[in-house]
Design a protein around this motif. Structure first.
Motif, PDB file in Angstrom:
ATOM      1  N   SER A   1      -3.964  -6.382   4.266  1.00  0.00           N
ATOM      2  CA  SER A   1      -4.425  -5.098   4.813  1.00  0.00           C
ATOM      3  C   SER A   1      -3.279  -4.190   5.264  1.00  0.00           C
ATOM      4  CB  SER A   1      -5.369  -5.347   5.990  1.00  0.00           C
ATOM      5  OG  SER A   1      -4.686  -6.028   7.024  1.00  0.00           O
ATOM      6  N   THR A   2      -2.035  -4.696   5.221  1.00  0.00           N
ATOM      7  CA  THR A   2      -0.882  -3.891   5.631  1.00  0.00           C
ATOM      8  C   THR A   2      -0.667  -2.747   4.640  1.00  0.00           C
ATOM      9  OG1 THR A   2       0.160  -5.809   6.663  1.00  0.00           O
ATOM     10  CG2 THR A   2       1.591  -3.947   6.180  1.00  0.00           C
ATOM     11  N   THR A   3      -0.421  -1.545   5.165  1.00  0.00           N
ATOM     12  CA  THR A   3      -0.235  -0.370   4.314  1.00  0.00           C
ATOM     13  C   THR A   3       1.242   0.030   4.228  1.00  0.00           C
ATOM     14  OG1 THR A   3      -0.463   1.175   6.152  1.00  0.00           O
ATOM     15  CG2 THR A   3      -2.497   0.536   5.008  1.00  0.00           C
ATOM     16  N   GLU A   4       1.560   0.858   3.234  1.00  0.00           N
ATOM     17  CA  GLU A   4       2.920   1.386   3.112  1.00  0.00           C
ATOM     18  C   GLU A   4       3.293   2.173   4.362  1.00  0.00           C
ATOM     19  OE1 GLU A   4       3.626   3.596  -0.497  1.00  0.00           O
ATOM     20  OE2 GLU A   4       3.294   1.840  -1.751  1.00  0.00           O
ATOM     21  N   ALA A   5       2.329   2.899   4.912  1.00  0.00           N
ATOM     22  CA  ALA A   5       2.589   3.701   6.117  1.00  0.00           C
ATOM     23  C   ALA A   5       3.020   2.815   7.286  1.00  0.00           C
ATOM     24  CB  ALA A   5       1.352   4.515   6.489  1.00  0.00           C
ATOM     25  N   THR A   6       2.411   1.652   7.410  1.00  0.00           N
ATOM     26  CA  THR A   6       2.760   0.710   8.481  1.00  0.00           C
ATOM     27  C   THR A   6       4.195   0.209   8.307  1.00  0.00           C
ATOM     28  OG1 THR A   6       0.463  -0.010   8.640  1.00  0.00           O
ATOM     29  CG2 THR A   6       2.110  -1.467   9.605  1.00  0.00           C
ATOM     30  N   ILE A   7       4.539  -0.162   7.075  1.00  0.00           N
ATOM     31  CA  ILE A   7       5.886  -0.659   6.791  1.00  0.00           C
ATOM     32  C   ILE A   7       6.917   0.446   7.019  1.00  0.00           C
ATOM     33  CG2 ILE A   7       7.406  -1.576   4.994  1.00  0.00           C
ATOM     34  CD1 ILE A   7       4.842  -2.831   3.766  1.00  0.00           C
ATOM     35  N   LEU A   8       6.607   1.646   6.548  1.00  0.00           N
ATOM     36  CA  LEU A   8       7.503   2.785   6.709  1.00  0.00           C
ATOM     37  C   LEU A   8       7.791   3.035   8.183  1.00  0.00           C
ATOM     38  CD1 LEU A   8       8.998   5.080   5.239  1.00  0.00           C
ATOM     39  CD2 LEU A   8       6.907   6.432   5.413  1.00  0.00           C
ATOM     40  N   GLU A   9       6.754   3.043   8.988  1.00  0.00           N
ATOM     41  CA  GLU A   9       6.903   3.272  10.434  1.00  0.00           C
ATOM     42  C   GLU A   9       7.766   2.186  11.078  1.00  0.00           C
ATOM     43  OE1 GLU A   9       3.878   3.305  14.189  1.00  0.00           O
ATOM     44  OE2 GLU A   9       3.176   4.334  12.372  1.00  0.00           O
ATOM     45  N   LEU A  10       7.546   0.950  10.663  1.00  0.00           N
ATOM     46  CA  LEU A  10       8.291  -0.192  11.187  1.00  0.00           C
ATOM     47  C   LEU A  10       9.792  -0.037  10.925  1.00  0.00           C
ATOM     48  CD1 LEU A  10       7.212  -2.793  12.520  1.00  0.00           C
ATOM     49  CD2 LEU A  10       7.298  -3.866  10.275  1.00  0.00           C
ATOM     50  N   PHE A  11      10.149   0.325   9.687  1.00  0.00           N
ATOM     51  CA  PHE A  11      11.554   0.429   9.301  1.00  0.00           C
ATOM     52  C   PHE A  11      12.209   1.716   9.798  1.00  0.00           C
ATOM     53  CE2 PHE A  11      10.536  -3.171   6.771  1.00  0.00           C
ATOM     54  CZ  PHE A  11      11.742  -3.824   6.563  1.00  0.00           C
ATOM     55  N   GLN A  12      11.455   2.791   9.949  1.00  0.00           N
ATOM     56  CA  GLN A  12      12.027   4.049  10.429  1.00  0.00           C
ATOM     57  C   GLN A  12      12.536   3.930  11.865  1.00  0.00           C
ATOM     58  OE1 GLN A  12       8.858   6.830   9.485  1.00  0.00           O
ATOM     59  NE2 GLN A  12      10.025   7.638   7.763  1.00  0.00           N
ATOM     60  N   ALA A  13      12.063   2.935  12.591  1.00  0.00           N
ATOM     61  CA  ALA A  13      12.560   2.696  13.949  1.00  0.00           C
ATOM     62  C   ALA A  13      14.032   2.272  13.924  1.00  0.00           C
ATOM     63  CB  ALA A  13      11.717   1.626  14.630  1.00  0.00           C
ATOM     64  N   TYR A  14      14.531   1.829  12.753  1.00  0.00           N
ATOM     65  CA  TYR A  14      15.912   1.354  12.631  1.00  0.00           C
ATOM     66  C   TYR A  14      16.811   2.314  11.871  1.00  0.00           C
ATOM     67  CZ  TYR A  14      13.830  -2.780  14.505  1.00  0.00           C
ATOM     68  OH  TYR A  14      13.152  -3.631  15.336  1.00  0.00           O
ATOM     69  N   GLY A  15      16.241   3.386  11.321  1.00  0.00           N
ATOM     70  CA  GLY A  15      17.059   4.362  10.613  1.00  0.00           C
ATOM     71  C   GLY A  15      16.306   5.040   9.479  1.00  0.00           C
ATOM     72  N   ALA A  16      17.061   5.760   8.662  1.00  0.00           N
ATOM     73  CA  ALA A  16      16.484   6.509   7.546  1.00  0.00           C
ATOM     74  C   ALA A  16      15.956   5.565   6.467  1.00  0.00           C
ATOM     75  CB  ALA A  16      17.533   7.430   6.946  1.00  0.00           C
ATOM     76  N   VAL A  17      14.788   5.907   5.938  1.00  0.00           N
ATOM     77  CA  VAL A  17      14.189   5.142   4.845  1.00  0.00           C
ATOM     78  C   VAL A  17      14.118   6.037   3.615  1.00  0.00           C
ATOM     79  CG1 VAL A  17      12.106   3.954   4.044  1.00  0.00           C
ATOM     80  CG2 VAL A  17      12.850   3.695   6.416  1.00  0.00           C
ATOM     81  N   GLN A  18      14.728   5.579   2.539  1.00  0.00           N
ATOM     82  CA  GLN A  18      14.773   6.335   1.289  1.00  0.00           C
ATOM     83  C   GLN A  18      13.459   6.180   0.517  1.00  0.00           C
ATOM     84  OE1 GLN A  18      18.497   5.600  -0.608  1.00  0.00           O
ATOM     85  NE2 GLN A  18      17.785   6.309  -2.594  1.00  0.00           N
ATOM     86  N   SER A  19      12.949   4.948   0.469  1.00  0.00           N
ATOM     87  CA  SER A  19      11.682   4.704  -0.220  1.00  0.00           C
ATOM     88  C   SER A  19      11.020   3.456   0.355  1.00  0.00           C
ATOM     89  CB  SER A  19      11.896   4.539  -1.723  1.00  0.00           C
ATOM     90  OG  SER A  19      12.605   3.356  -1.991  1.00  0.00           O
ATOM     91  N   CYS A  20       9.706   3.392   0.158  1.00  0.00           N
ATOM     92  CA  CYS A  20       8.911   2.269   0.645  1.00  0.00           C
ATOM     93  C   CYS A  20       7.784   2.051  -0.357  1.00  0.00           C
ATOM     94  CB  CYS A  20       8.351   2.623   2.018  1.00  0.00           C
ATOM     95  SG  CYS A  20       7.197   1.412   2.676  1.00  0.00           S
ATOM     96  N   SER A  21       7.628   0.820  -0.833  1.00  0.00           N
ATOM     97  CA  SER A  21       6.541   0.565  -1.776  1.00  0.00           C
ATOM     98  C   SER A  21       5.987  -0.845  -1.628  1.00  0.00           C
ATOM     99  CB  SER A  21       7.008   0.783  -3.209  1.00  0.00           C
ATOM    100  OG  SER A  21       8.038  -0.122  -3.521  1.00  0.00           O
TER     101      SER A  21
END
Length: 81
Positions: free
Chosen positions: A11-31
């Motif tokens: 049930s985990t979404t790309e938006a959830t992963i993106l938010e998680l990683f953006q806490a540590y810096g810039a994210v170029q892509s998430c899939s």
């Protein structure tokens, strides 16, 4: 740096992963990798972060974290040759 995230809840979404990683810096892509037959998540995905230092910090902090009931595994993605 390309990062592999495994053992994700279906049930985990790309938006959830993106938010998680953006806490540590810039994210170029998430899939998320999706199953072509069911259209659902296969339980793993990739994040690309342009700054290797930020990517390493994210890997260190997020590996073995409980996310939506699943203990995720986060590591540097291996290059396909």
């Amino acid at each position: 740096m390309k990062v592999l995230i495994r053992n994700l809840s279906r049930s985990t979404t790309e938006a959830t992963i993106l938010e998680l990683f953006q806490a540590y810096g810039a994210v170029q892509s998430c899939s998320l990798v999706m199953d072509q037959k069911t259209g659902g998540s296969k339980g793993f995905g990739f994040v690309e972060m342009p700054n290797p230092g930020e990517a390493k910090a994210a890997i260190k902090r997020l590996n073995a974290m409980d996310l939506e009931g699943s203990v995720i595994r986060v590591k540097k993605a291996e290059n396909k040759e």
